[in-house]
Design a protein around this motif. Structure first.
Motif, PDB file in Angstrom:
ATOM      1  N   ARG A   1       0.818  -1.212   0.000  1.00 37.24           N
ATOM      2  CA  ARG A   1       0.000   0.000   0.000  1.00 37.24           C
ATOM      3  C   ARG A   1       0.856   1.268   0.000  1.00 37.24           C
ATOM      4  NH1 ARG A   1      -5.339  -0.973   1.781  1.00 37.24           N
ATOM      5  NH2 ARG A   1      -5.645   1.267   1.414  1.00 37.24           N
ATOM      6  N   SER A   2       2.157   1.116   0.296  1.00 41.79           N
ATOM      7  CA  SER A   2       3.054   2.276   0.378  1.00 41.79           C
ATOM      8  C   SER A   2       4.060   2.329  -0.764  1.00 41.79           C
ATOM      9  CB  SER A   2       3.821   2.244   1.716  1.00 41.79           C
ATOM     10  OG  SER A   2       2.946   2.182   2.813  1.00 41.79           O
ATOM     11  N   LEU A   3       3.860   1.530  -1.800  1.00 43.46           N
ATOM     12  CA  LEU A   3       4.823   1.473  -2.898  1.00 43.46           C
ATOM     13  C   LEU A   3       5.031   2.826  -3.564  1.00 43.46           C
ATOM     14  CD1 LEU A   3       4.056  -1.925  -4.680  1.00 43.46           C
ATOM     15  CD2 LEU A   3       6.164  -1.269  -3.497  1.00 43.46           C
ATOM     16  N   ASP A   4       4.009   3.678  -3.554  1.00 46.81           N
ATOM     17  CA  ASP A   4       4.159   4.979  -4.210  1.00 46.81           C
ATOM     18  C   ASP A   4       5.128   5.888  -3.468  1.00 46.81           C
ATOM     19  OD1 ASP A   4       2.425   5.132  -2.070  1.00 46.81           O
ATOM     20  OD2 ASP A   4       1.205   6.721  -2.951  1.00 46.81           O
ATOM     21  N   THR A   5       5.466   5.551  -2.223  1.00 48.70           N
ATOM     22  CA  THR A   5       6.418   6.355  -1.441  1.00 48.70           C
ATOM     23  C   THR A   5       7.826   5.763  -1.466  1.00 48.70           C
ATOM     24  OG1 THR A   5       6.036   5.178   0.656  1.00 48.70           O
ATOM     25  CG2 THR A   5       4.534   6.998   0.114  1.00 48.70           C
ATOM     26  N   PHE A   6       7.981   4.602  -2.103  1.00 48.92           N
ATOM     27  CA  PHE A   6       9.286   3.940  -2.119  1.00 48.92           C
ATOM     28  C   PHE A   6      10.219   4.618  -3.113  1.00 48.92           C
ATOM     29  CE2 PHE A   6      11.940   0.500  -4.062  1.00 48.92           C
ATOM     30  CZ  PHE A   6      12.821   0.368  -2.994  1.00 48.92           C
ATOM     31  N   ASP A   7      11.438   4.884  -2.672  1.00 47.25           N
ATOM     32  CA  ASP A   7      12.462   5.500  -3.509  1.00 47.25           C
ATOM     33  C   ASP A   7      13.147   4.414  -4.333  1.00 47.25           C
ATOM     34  OD1 ASP A   7      14.583   6.810  -4.655  1.00 47.25           O
ATOM     35  OD2 ASP A   7      15.395   7.630  -2.789  1.00 47.25           O
ATOM     36  N   ASP A   8      12.897   4.395  -5.644  1.00 52.81           N
ATOM     37  CA  ASP A   8      13.435   3.345  -6.513  1.00 52.81           C
ATOM     38  C   ASP A   8      14.960   3.315  -6.560  1.00 52.81           C
ATOM     39  OD1 ASP A   8      10.894   2.584  -7.113  1.00 52.81           O
ATOM     40  OD2 ASP A   8      10.780   3.649  -9.013  1.00 52.81           O
ATOM     41  N   SER A   9      15.595   4.408  -6.139  1.00 47.10           N
ATOM     42  CA  SER A   9      17.059   4.433  -6.178  1.00 47.10           C
ATOM     43  C   SER A   9      17.673   3.683  -5.004  1.00 47.10           C
ATOM     44  CB  SER A   9      17.559   5.884  -6.184  1.00 47.10           C
ATOM     45  OG  SER A   9      17.243   6.535  -4.952  1.00 47.10           O
ATOM     46  N   ARG A  10      16.850   3.296  -4.032  1.00 47.57           N
ATOM     47  CA  ARG A  10      17.353   2.591  -2.849  1.00 47.57           C
ATOM     48  C   ARG A  10      17.005   1.111  -2.936  1.00 47.57           C
ATOM     49  NH1 ARG A  10      16.165   5.862   2.559  1.00 47.57           N
ATOM     50  NH2 ARG A  10      17.969   4.602   3.142  1.00 47.57           N
ATOM     51  N   SER A  11      17.672   0.323  -2.087  1.00 50.47           N
ATOM     52  CA  SER A  11      17.439  -1.116  -2.067  1.00 50.47           C
ATOM     53  C   SER A  11      16.087  -1.435  -1.435  1.00 50.47           C
ATOM     54  CB  SER A  11      18.555  -1.818  -1.290  1.00 50.47           C
ATOM     55  OG  SER A  11      18.250  -3.186  -1.098  1.00 50.47           O
ATOM     56  N   LEU A  12      15.405  -2.416  -2.002  1.00 48.33           N
ATOM     57  CA  LEU A  12      14.094  -2.819  -1.492  1.00 48.33           C
ATOM     58  C   LEU A  12      14.207  -3.553  -0.159  1.00 48.33           C
ATOM     59  CD1 LEU A  12      11.007  -3.147  -2.087  1.00 48.33           C
ATOM     60  CD2 LEU A  12      11.590  -5.322  -3.183  1.00 48.33           C
ATOM     61  N   VAL A  13      15.303  -4.305   0.033  1.00 48.48           N
ATOM     62  CA  VAL A  13      15.401  -5.185   1.205  1.00 48.48           C
ATOM     63  C   VAL A  13      15.360  -4.417   2.531  1.00 48.48           C
ATOM     64  CG1 VAL A  13      16.780  -6.947   2.365  1.00 48.48           C
ATOM     65  CG2 VAL A  13      16.621  -6.929  -0.128  1.00 48.48           C
ATOM     66  N   PRO A  14      16.225  -3.411   2.761  1.00 45.65           N
ATOM     67  CA  PRO A  14      16.153  -2.706   4.039  1.00 45.65           C
ATOM     68  C   PRO A  14      14.826  -1.973   4.247  1.00 45.65           C
ATOM     69  CG  PRO A  14      17.725  -1.642   2.564  1.00 45.65           C
ATOM     70  CD  PRO A  14      17.361  -2.942   1.945  1.00 45.65           C
TER      71      PRO A  14
END
Length: 297
Positions: free
Chosen positions: A52-65
Motif C-alpha cells: 500500500r506504500s509502494l508509491d512512497t518507495f524511492d526506486d534508487s534505494r534497495s528494497l530489502v532494508p
C-alpha cells in the motif's frame, strides 16, 4: 489488512516479486515475536503495508532494508499489543552509550532463538547485526536509532545472551480446554463434519489464509474450499516449537506429508475467534520444530 478480503491479482504479483525475501523476513519476525506462526502473521501485515506504500518507495534505494524496516515496525507494534509496552519503554530509556572496554562477543545463529529473552531493541539489534549481518549504520536506520545506541544495545544484548546460552527454553503452557478445542477441530475436519466445525467457531471470527485472504470467516468460504478439494487433506495434532498446534497433512505416493500449519486463536468463552492457515508459506515449516504427535478422527 484485517478486512482486505480476497487478495487481488496485483497484490499476488507483488508477493511473487518479493518471494525470495520471504524466508529472511519470516526468520526475523519469528525471532522477534518468539513464534513461527506469529512471525508469519506479522510478515503478512508488513507486506500488505509495504504494497500500500509502494508509491512512497524511492526506486534508487534497495528494497530489502525498506521491507525490513516495515517488518521491524510491525514487530514492535505486535509486541506492544501483546502487553510488553513497559518492557519496550524501559529498554528505550536505557542509555545510548557504552563504557570503554572490550565489546561482548557476537551471537551465532545457533542460539538466535534465545533473543526472545531480550528487550525488543536489544533483540532487534542482535538479530540484524549478528544474524543478518547488517552494518551498524544500517541497523541504526532500521531501528530508528544512532550508531552509539546500536552499539550499546548490542553490548547489553550479547552479554545477556552469553549468560543464557546453556539455559533450556521455558515450557509453554496451554489450557486443557484449549487442547480439547484443538482435538475437536481436528476430529470434525477429518470426519468432514462441517456443521460441527462451525459450532466451534465464533459468529464474528476472523480468517487469515496466508497470501490468499484476510477478513471475516463467514465471508471467506473457507470450509467450502476444503470440502470441494479433490486432494486428500487431513489434520493431526502436533507441536510447533513445543506449543500444541494443528498440522495439515497431504497424501503423496501413499504417505502423509506435512503441508502446513493451522493456528486457532481461542477466546475466553471457549470459541474460536481466529483461524490462520499457513498452507501457502512453506518457509514456515523450515523455521522451527514441527512434530506430529497423534492422528485423530
Amino acid at each position: 489488512m484485517e478486512d482486505a478480503g480476497k487478495f487481488d491479482a496485483r497484490y499476488r504479483a507483488f508477493l511473487e516479486t518479493v518471494s525470495q525475501l520471504r524466508p529472511q523476513l519470516h526468520r526475523y519476525c519469528s525471532r522477534m515475536t518468539g513464534s513461527i506462526t506469529d512471525g508469519e502473521d506479522v510478515v503478512q501485515d508488513a507486506l500488505f503495508r509495504a504494497y500500500r506504500s509502494l508509491d512512497t518507495f524511492d526506486d534508487s534505494r534497495s528494497l530489502v532494508p525498506w521491507l525490513f524496516r516495515i517488518a521491524h515496525n510491525q514487530c514492535i507494534d505486535f509486541l506492544r499489543r501483546r502487553g510488553v509496552r513497559e518492557e519496550a519503554e524501559a529498554a528505550a530509556a536505557e542509555p545510548d552509550f557504552i563504557e570503554p572496554g572490550d565489546p561482548a562477543p557476537t551471537v551465532g545463529p545457533a542460539i538466535e532463538h534465545l533473543v526472545l529473552n531480550l528487550p525488543p531493541k536489544e533483540r532487534a539489534c542482535v538479530l540484524l547485526k549478528d544474524v543478518f549481518e547488517y552494518s551498524l549504520e544500517e541497523v541504526a536506520e532500521l531501528v530508528d536509532s544512532t550508531v552509539g545506541g546500536v552499539k550499546a544495545a548490542l553490548n547489553r544484548g550479547r552479554s545477556k545472551l552469553a549468560s543464557l546460552e546453556d539455559q533450556p527454553a521455558p515450557p509453554r503452557v496451554t489450557a486443557p480446554e484449549h487442547r480439547q478445542i484443538l482435538r475437536l477441530y481436528v476430529e470434525r475436519f477429518n470426519n468432514r463434519d462441517w456443521d460441527g466445525l462451525r459450532e466451534l467457531i465464533s459468529a464474528d471470527a476472523r480468517l487469515l489464509v496466508a497470501d490468499r485472504y484476510s477478513g471475516s470467516f463467514t465471508d471467506g468460504g473457507y470450509l467450502g474450499v476444503y470440502s470441494r478439494m479433490t486432494v486428500t487433506w487431513r489434520l493431526t495434532l502436533g507441536e510447533v516449537d513445543g506449543e500444541p498446534s494443528i498440522i495439515l497433512l497431504n497424501i503423496r505416493d501413499g504417505a502423509w506429508e506435512i503441508e502446513g500449519i493451522i493456528r486457532l486463536d481461542i477466546g475466553a468463552h471457549g470459541r474460536i475467534e481466529r483461524i490462520c492457515d499457513f498452507q501457502h508459506c512453506p518457509w514456515v515449516l523450515a523455521a522451527g520444530s514441527v512434530v506430529v504427535r497423534e492422528f485423530v478422527g
